[in-house]
Scaffold this active site. Structure first.
Site, PDB file in Angstrom:
ATOM      1  N   HIS A  73     -41.701   8.527  -4.911  1.00 32.12           N
ATOM      2  CA  HIS A  73     -41.701   8.352  -6.372  1.00 32.12           C
ATOM      3  C   HIS A  73     -43.142   8.017  -6.788  1.00 32.12           C
ATOM      4  CE1 HIS A  73     -40.050   7.406 -10.295  1.00 32.12           C
ATOM      5  NE2 HIS A  73     -40.845   6.352 -10.311  1.00 32.12           N
ATOM      6  N   ASN A 132     -37.464   9.472  -0.085  1.00 31.94           N
ATOM      7  CA  ASN A 132     -37.955  10.054  -1.335  1.00 31.94           C
ATOM      8  C   ASN A 132     -39.323   9.469  -1.630  1.00 31.94           C
ATOM      9  OD1 ASN A 132     -37.851  11.450  -3.884  1.00 31.94           O
ATOM     10  ND2 ASN A 132     -37.415   9.489  -4.863  1.00 31.94           N
ATOM     11  N   ASN A 160     -46.327  18.134  -2.093  1.00 34.07           N
ATOM     12  CA  ASN A 160     -45.983  17.169  -1.035  1.00 34.07           C
ATOM     13  C   ASN A 160     -45.451  17.872   0.206  1.00 34.07           C
ATOM     14  OD1 ASN A 160     -46.325  14.183  -1.657  1.00 34.07           O
ATOM     15  ND2 ASN A 160     -45.489  14.964  -3.589  1.00 34.07           N
ATOM     16  N   ASP A 204     -33.788   6.061  -7.332  1.00 34.55           N
ATOM     17  CA  ASP A 204     -34.984   5.212  -7.188  1.00 34.55           C
ATOM     18  C   ASP A 204     -34.717   3.747  -6.841  1.00 34.55           C
ATOM     19  OD1 ASP A 204     -36.566   7.437  -7.793  1.00 34.55           O
ATOM     20  OD2 ASP A 204     -36.603   6.974  -9.931  1.00 34.55           O
TER      21      ASP A 204
HETATM   22  C1  GRF Z   1     -44.472  14.064  -7.109  1.00 37.25           C
HETATM   23  O1  GRF Z   1     -45.238  13.348  -8.034  1.00 37.25           O
HETATM   24  C2  GRF Z   1     -43.368  13.184  -6.580  1.00 37.25           C
HETATM   25  O2  GRF Z   1     -43.701  11.838  -6.529  1.00 37.25           O
HETATM   26  C3  GRF Z   1     -42.315  13.369  -7.602  1.00 37.25           C
HETATM   27  O3  GRF Z   1     -42.415  14.712  -7.997  1.00 37.25           O
HETATM   28  C4  GRF Z   1     -43.718  15.202  -7.752  1.00 37.25           C
HETATM   29  C5  GRF Z   1     -43.605  16.417  -6.870  1.00 37.25           C
HETATM   30  O4  GRF Z   1     -44.767  17.146  -6.761  1.00 37.25           O
HETATM   31  N1  GRF Z   1     -41.047  12.898  -7.110  1.00 37.25           N
HETATM   32  P1  GRF Z   1     -44.870  18.343  -5.715  1.00 37.25           P
HETATM   33  O5  GRF Z   1     -43.763  19.323  -6.056  1.00 37.25           O
HETATM   34  O6  GRF Z   1     -44.723  17.780  -4.346  1.00 37.25           O
HETATM   35  O7  GRF Z   1     -46.211  18.947  -5.962  1.00 37.25           O
END
Ligand code: GRF
Length: 218
Positions: free
Chosen positions: A105, A103, A14, A146
């Site tokens: 989720h 955040n 992300n 959350d």
């Molecule tokens: C994602 O699925 C996010 O929704 C969750 O943790 C994961 C992180 O993945 N909170 P990355 O480290 O961004 O690849």
């Protein structure tokens, strides 16, 4: 231009999606990532940050108030994006960054969230409950895991032959689309948290158009 810190515990895909998206905006970008911090020294996110020339910090004591607060203040951080950060953010920090901390989720909150609901467990629970739809939720962060005000969600169909891993991969793709755009909207002020905890401003029109298409059962 808003100064953004990304907190991550894992691979940082992300984070990468955010960096890629902001890079496409060039000098028009509403935000710039100035800090990446992790509770895990070995987190891929830290490596990605270093590669991009962004200050990368392994937090010594992630759940105690002062360290994180000092770090965010030192770097004059306006906005914090949690991206797979598995620690509880200390209350003084969530309070100080109220309306400026978001955040992502990997399920449609308020279902399938809360303490212990992270990673593959989320998708296992979605499948175990027989849900037909899942997808990422982006929300403002408060003191309870959350439960902060929801900013945006993106529907992802659950397919009959899904495993937790295939569903996770599809939801992650949607996260990569949604999260950077919501971050941008919060940075530009297009989305804001009011004093009564309602979210003002809508999800960007580009996404709404797509949302209708992908949610259309036809
Ligand atoms: C994602 O699925 C996010 O929704 C969750 O943790 C994961 C992180 O993945 N909170 P990355 O480290 O961004 O690849």
């Amino acid at each position: 231009m808003k100064r953004v810190a990304v907190l991550a515990s894992g691979g940082g895909s992300n984070l990468q999606a955010i960096l890629n998206h902001l890079a496409t905006r060039g000098t028009d970008a509403a935000a710039s990532v100035v800090l990446v911090a992790s509770d895990r020294r070995s987190a891929g996110a830290l490596e990605r940050a270093s590669r991009a020339g962004i200050k990368a910090v392994a937090l010594e004591n992630p759940e105690s108030g002062n360290g994180l607060m000092d770090l965010l203040q030192e770097r004059s951080v306006d906005l914090v994006a949690l991206a797979g950060f598995l620690r509880m953010v200390p209350a003084p920090v969530t309070t100080a960054w109220r309306g400026r901390m978001i955040n992502v989720h990997p399920a449609l909150l308020p279902s399938f969230g809360g303490r212990g609901m992270y990673g593959i467990r989320v998708h296992e629970a979605v499948l175990a409950h027989g849900a037909a739809v899942s997808g990422p939720t982006v929300h403002f962060v408060n003191q309870v895991y959350d439960t902060g005000p929801i900013i945006a969600q993106w529907p992802v169909r659950v397919l009959p032959d899904d495993t937790p891993a295939t569903l996770a991969a599809r939801v992650l793709q949607a996260e990569h689309f949604l999260y950077p755009r919501v971050l941008e909207a919060v940075a530009s002020g297009a989305i804001a948290l009011a004093d009564d905890d309602t979210v003002h401003g809508s999800v960007f029109p580009e996404a709404q158009a797509h949302f209708q298409l992908s949610a259309d059962p036809g």
